[in-house]
Write a protein that holds these residues in place. Structure first.
Motif, short mmCIF file in Angstrom:
data_model
loop_
_atom_site.label_atom_id
_atom_site.label_comp_id
_atom_site.label_asym_id
_atom_site.label_seq_id
_atom_site.Cartn_x
_atom_site.Cartn_y
_atom_site.Cartn_z
N ILE A 126 7.33 -10.32 -5.89
CA ILE A 126 8.42 -10.62 -4.96
C ILE A 126 9.27 -9.37 -4.74
O ILE A 126 9.62 -9.02 -3.61
N ARG A 127 9.59 -8.69 -5.83
CA ARG A 127 10.45 -7.51 -5.71
C ARG A 127 9.77 -6.39 -4.92
O ARG A 127 10.39 -5.68 -4.14
N LEU A 128 8.48 -6.24 -5.14
CA LEU A 128 7.78 -5.18 -4.41
C LEU A 128 7.62 -5.53 -2.93
O LEU A 128 7.66 -4.65 -2.08
N LEU A 143 12.12 -1.28 -9.82
CA LEU A 143 11.26 -2.17 -10.60
C LEU A 143 11.38 -1.89 -12.10
O LEU A 143 11.34 -2.82 -12.92
N GLU A 144 11.54 -0.63 -12.44
CA GLU A 144 11.72 -0.30 -13.86
C GLU A 144 13.01 -0.93 -14.40
O GLU A 144 13.03 -1.46 -15.52
N SER A 200 0.83 -1.22 0.00
CA SER A 200 0.00 0.00 0.00
C SER A 200 0.86 1.26 0.00
O SER A 200 0.42 2.32 -0.47
N SER A 201 2.10 1.16 0.48
CA SER A 201 2.96 2.36 0.50
C SER A 201 3.35 2.78 -0.91
O SER A 201 3.81 3.91 -1.12
N PHE A 202 3.19 1.89 -1.88
CA PHE A 202 3.55 2.23 -3.26
C PHE A 202 2.33 2.66 -4.08
O PHE A 202 2.41 2.75 -5.30
N ALA A 235 11.31 0.88 1.42
CA ALA A 235 11.80 1.73 0.33
C ALA A 235 10.75 2.78 -0.01
O ALA A 235 9.55 2.54 0.11
N SER A 236 11.23 3.94 -0.42
CA SER A 236 10.30 4.99 -0.82
C SER A 236 9.63 4.59 -2.13
O SER A 236 10.18 3.78 -2.89
N PRO A 237 8.47 5.14 -2.42
CA PRO A 237 7.80 4.80 -3.69
C PRO A 237 8.69 5.07 -4.90
O PRO A 237 8.73 4.27 -5.83
#
Lengths: 163, 293
Positions: free
Chosen positions: B132-134, B151-152, B104-106, B142-144
């Motif tokens: 998994i990475r998120l 992820l990119e 939810s933080s992202f 981690a910050s958004p």
């Protein structure tokens, strides 16, 4: 036993008794009661044959040995791994890893008197795993005892272990 | 004996059938693809989605390859309505981004995350790898912005990898783990060609994808330990994967590399010893004897 005593015991006449028995059996047939012996008793030779008993014993042995083999394979396929962190100042340490979806839930380390935190986790052999320690729910760090941490792309490092 | 009321039984079965069909059509147990109006203040509006096939209820697109957070919606891009397995996976990933408490933080960068993931998933990368990475990013608070950048970068690697490996390998159950490990290795200096070589060997040798993943991770650790060049690390990855070493020996190999580096053994010499020893079926002790006679 005298004849007179015998007559007292079997008061009914034999012919009458036979008719009564016939009537009872006829009633039983109407009710669907079996008038034959069960099938098992119909094939006593088959059941009692040595071949069947040998086959049954062999099947039992095969099943038991398969179960034992599976247990041994399962035991060899996994191993107990102890994760340790020296953090006397921490109030809570959790293990977050790819094998627990990075949540750390259910993976709280236990602290001993010297401030060493540890947890033992069963892991499957034949793979490598990535992990970190979450400290007090706000900080995290790779395992300082695990050699080179790799860049996690998130501004920090991640420890790996190969089993 | 009680008799069955067949009329009631058939009616009950039909009711169950239609209820199941309706539930399946309604999708995902009530989770919704949100409308832009439902987004919190300051959240990015959905960018265009060429190729993703994702549309929200207002007819706009939910994702857009290459479009970043805050990009405006392009109405024209929503015309692509492909519906394949990839599209379903992208849609599912989008729903997860919207509704999962884990990440939810992202939420503010969800469209950017979806835009990054869409091309990779379309190319055949497993959506689970993104999950998994998120989750990892969330665990590390981690910050958004950081999560989106990570992820990119991974999505680019996975797109290239998926196009190279094709859909048949690794098997679905082990695909996400392999992709995540491959991204970790590539982030740490292992080239795509090395990953392809290891994957190719693993396929032909019918070895497990987990061994391939572990070999790639080991090569990345070796590179950090003894300063291999990317090309040398790639050769090391293949040598380790194809060796008779157990996966459990890979960490010892990294420690040996560290020791060799401290003793002045050059990366070139270490790699030569590694390839020669492991290539001939040798074990770690043989390599150690060769490095430290």
């Amino acid at each position: 036993m005298k004849q007179s005593e015998r007559e007292q015991l079997f008061e009914r006449e034999p012919e009458r008794a036979a008719r009564s028995a016939e009537a009872v059996m006829a009633r039983l047939r109407v009710l669907g009661a079996p008038d034959r012996a069960p099938a098992v008793l119909a094939f006593p030779a088959f059941v009692r044959s040595r071949l069947v008993r040998y086959v049954a014993a062999a099947a039992l042995v095969a099943v038991l040995s398969s179960l034992a083999t599976l247990a041994v394979i399962g035991d060899r396929a996994s191993t107990q791994v102890r994760f340790v962190l020296e953090a006397p100042e921490a109030n809570e340490v959790r293990l977050a890893a790819d094998f627990n979806d990075w949540t750390g839930e259910g993976y709280a380390l236990e602290r001993d008197a010297s401030g060493t935190w540890s947890i033992t986790v069963p892991l499957r052999k034949g793979a490598s795993y990535a992990y970190i320690f979450l400290i007090d729910g706000e900080r995290w760090m790779p395992d300082p005892e695990a050699g080179q941490a790799l860049d996690d792309g998130l501004g920090g490092g991640v420890s790996t272990i190969s089993l | 004996m009680k008799r069955i009321d067949w009329h009631k039984a058939v009616t009950f079965c039909l009711s169950l059938f239609f209820a199941a069909a309706l539930a399946a059509q309604g999708g995902s147990g009530g989770t919704k693809i949100p409308t832009p109006g439902g987004a919190p203040p300051g959240a990015a509006s959905p960018p265009a989605a060429p190729g993703s096939g994702l549309t929200d209820r207002s007819g706009g697109s939910l994702s857009g390859a290459g479009a970043g957070a805050g990009a405006d919606t392009s109405a024209g891009a929503g015309a692509d309505t492909r519906t394949g397995p990839g599209s379903a996976a992208i849609e599912s990933f989008g729903r997860w981004l919207e509704t999962s408490r884990e990440v939810s933080s992202f939420f503010p960068v969800r469209y950017r995350l979806l835009a990054a993931a869409a091309p990779a998933i379309e190319a055949g990368a497993p959506a689970e790898a993104f999950h998994i990475r998120l989750r990892e990013a969330a665990a590390k608070s981690a910050s958004p912005e950081t999560a989106a950048e990570a992820l990119e970068a991974d999505a680019e690697r996975w797109t290239a990898l998926a196009r190279s490996l094709g859909p048949d390998w690794p098997p679905a159950a082990k695909s996400a783990g392999f992709y995540v490990s491959a991204a970790l290795a590539m982030r740490n200096g292992i080239g795509l060609d090395a990953v392809e070589a290891v994957a190719s060997w693993t396929r032909s040798a019918k070895a497990s994808p987990e061994r391939a993943a572990a070999a790639l991770t080991a090569a990345a650790t070796l590179r950090a330990s003894i300063a291999f060049s990317p090309a040398e690390a790639g050769r090391a990855a293949l040598a380790v994967a194809a060796s008779r070493l157990k996966v459990g020996d890979f960490d010892e190999l990294a420690l040996l590399a560290e020791r060799a580096a401290r003793s002045g053994v050059t990366p070139f010499l270490f790699l030569a010893a590694l390839e020669s020893t492991l290539g001939s079926g040798g074990k770690l002790k043989d390599l150690e004897r060769r490095l430290f006679p």
